[in-house]
Scaffold this motif. Sequence first.
Motif, PDB file in Angstrom:
ATOM      1  N   VAL A 122      44.724  54.663  47.512  1.00 17.33           N
ATOM      2  CA  VAL A 122      44.247  54.869  46.145  1.00 17.33           C
ATOM      3  C   VAL A 122      43.223  53.773  45.864  1.00 17.33           C
ATOM      4  CG1 VAL A 122      46.225  56.106  45.213  1.00 17.33           C
ATOM      5  CG2 VAL A 122      46.268  53.610  45.256  1.00 17.33           C
ATOM      6  N   VAL A 132      46.072  56.960  40.774  1.00 16.18           N
ATOM      7  CA  VAL A 132      47.455  56.592  41.055  1.00 16.18           C
ATOM      8  C   VAL A 132      48.443  57.678  40.637  1.00 16.18           C
ATOM      9  CG1 VAL A 132      49.317  54.966  40.526  1.00 16.18           C
ATOM     10  CG2 VAL A 132      47.012  54.113  41.039  1.00 16.18           C
ATOM     11  N   ALA A 138      50.719  59.726  43.239  1.00 16.15           N
ATOM     12  CA  ALA A 138      52.152  59.437  43.255  1.00 16.15           C
ATOM     13  C   ALA A 138      52.993  60.704  43.176  1.00 16.15           C
ATOM     14  CB  ALA A 138      52.504  58.494  42.107  1.00 16.15           C
ATOM     15  N   LEU A 180      52.056  54.657  48.462  1.00 13.67           N
ATOM     16  CA  LEU A 180      50.688  54.420  48.003  1.00 13.67           C
ATOM     17  C   LEU A 180      50.133  53.218  48.751  1.00 13.67           C
ATOM     18  CD1 LEU A 180      51.105  54.710  44.119  1.00 13.67           C
ATOM     19  CD2 LEU A 180      50.508  56.517  45.739  1.00 13.67           C
ATOM     20  N   LEU A 194      44.827  47.911  39.449  1.00 11.65           N
ATOM     21  CA  LEU A 194      45.223  48.881  40.460  1.00 11.65           C
ATOM     22  C   LEU A 194      46.624  48.571  40.986  1.00 11.65           C
ATOM     23  CD1 LEU A 194      44.495  51.331  42.201  1.00 11.65           C
ATOM     24  CD2 LEU A 194      43.379  49.765  43.809  1.00 11.65           C
ATOM     25  N   ALA A 200      49.943  50.951  40.562  1.00  8.59           N
ATOM     26  CA  ALA A 200      50.688  51.390  41.747  1.00  8.59           C
ATOM     27  C   ALA A 200      52.153  50.990  41.635  1.00  8.59           C
ATOM     28  CB  ALA A 200      50.059  50.807  43.010  1.00  8.59           C
ATOM     29  N   SER A 214      54.165  53.129  39.257  1.00  8.34           N
ATOM     30  CA  SER A 214      54.421  54.501  39.690  1.00  8.34           C
ATOM     31  C   SER A 214      55.835  54.665  40.236  1.00  8.34           C
ATOM     32  CB  SER A 214      53.418  54.918  40.770  1.00  8.34           C
ATOM     33  OG  SER A 214      53.732  54.303  42.013  1.00  8.34           O
ATOM     34  N   VAL A 247      54.717  50.582  47.869  1.00 12.63           N
ATOM     35  CA  VAL A 247      53.307  50.211  47.939  1.00 12.63           C
ATOM     36  C   VAL A 247      53.045  49.478  49.248  1.00 12.63           C
ATOM     37  CG1 VAL A 247      51.446  48.876  46.877  1.00 12.63           C
ATOM     38  CG2 VAL A 247      53.115  50.064  45.424  1.00 12.63           C
TER      39      VAL A 247
END
Length: 279
Positions: free
Chosen positions: A101, A107, A111, A117, A129, A133, A136, A140
């Motif tokens: 992303v 995002v 997701a 991600l 960002l 993330a 979500s 990550v």
Amino acid sequence: MPVFPVTIEAPDGNNFKVGAEQPLLLIAGPCALESEELARTVAGTMQEICSRLGISYVFKASFDKANRTSLDSYRGPGLDEGLSILSRIRTEMQVPVLSDVHDVSQVAPAAEVLDILQIPAFLCRQTDLLVAAAQSGKPVNLKKGQFVSPWDMENGVNKLRGAGGKKIMLVERGASFGYNNLVVDMRSLPVMRGFNCPVIYDATHSVQLPGGAGGTSGGQREFIAPLSRAAVAAGVDGLFMEVHPDPDKALCDGPNSMPLNTIEQLLTQLLHIQKAVSI
């Protein structure tokens, strides 16, 4: 320090963990989504090999490569079409999927499809960002920028954790070494594991020559195997590899991609090394 394992919720219900004393993880696929047919070929082959070898597997491919060297470089099919392809691969092939992303706006839709991600290396310091993330709720995969020291990646980890992120993996992908070259400092692997996060070694981007081919990046794929062996000996929790049936014809990152027909031999070697260093 023991590495707190990250649980990946697999589409087939067979969730798995990444971290200390867990099976090796392999995140692998073509750099960018070129076609659904090619993606399925790579995902199916890798899924079969990893299942047989006892390696946890996640399919990766970018729906959009926003950091290509040239405006004319292939970026991928884009957000909507790319996520549709990844969703079908995930559902029909029952394999976890990962993609990059690049912007906060990506995002939420990503997701809904992705199991993990990924934050690209160039964006590892982009606070908004990282916060999006983390919020979500998805795992990550945070790549270390080529311009960032391993100990400074703790700041990125703290941003994610401060925003509620609890499933964090860190990726080593080499550090800038002069112009158009990268070097891997193996000390970075245990340093980043010290933040209590699983660490993944990006074996193919680490041999990239950024911008080294004029309008595109070059690469030295002959060093993928020796550096992968060194990383596993150093104790990483997983590997990231760009894999393609014909790297010389790949639309993105071909020079530093691993040929699909050679991957099993390397993975077998890596498992032997992992077993030896765990004694």
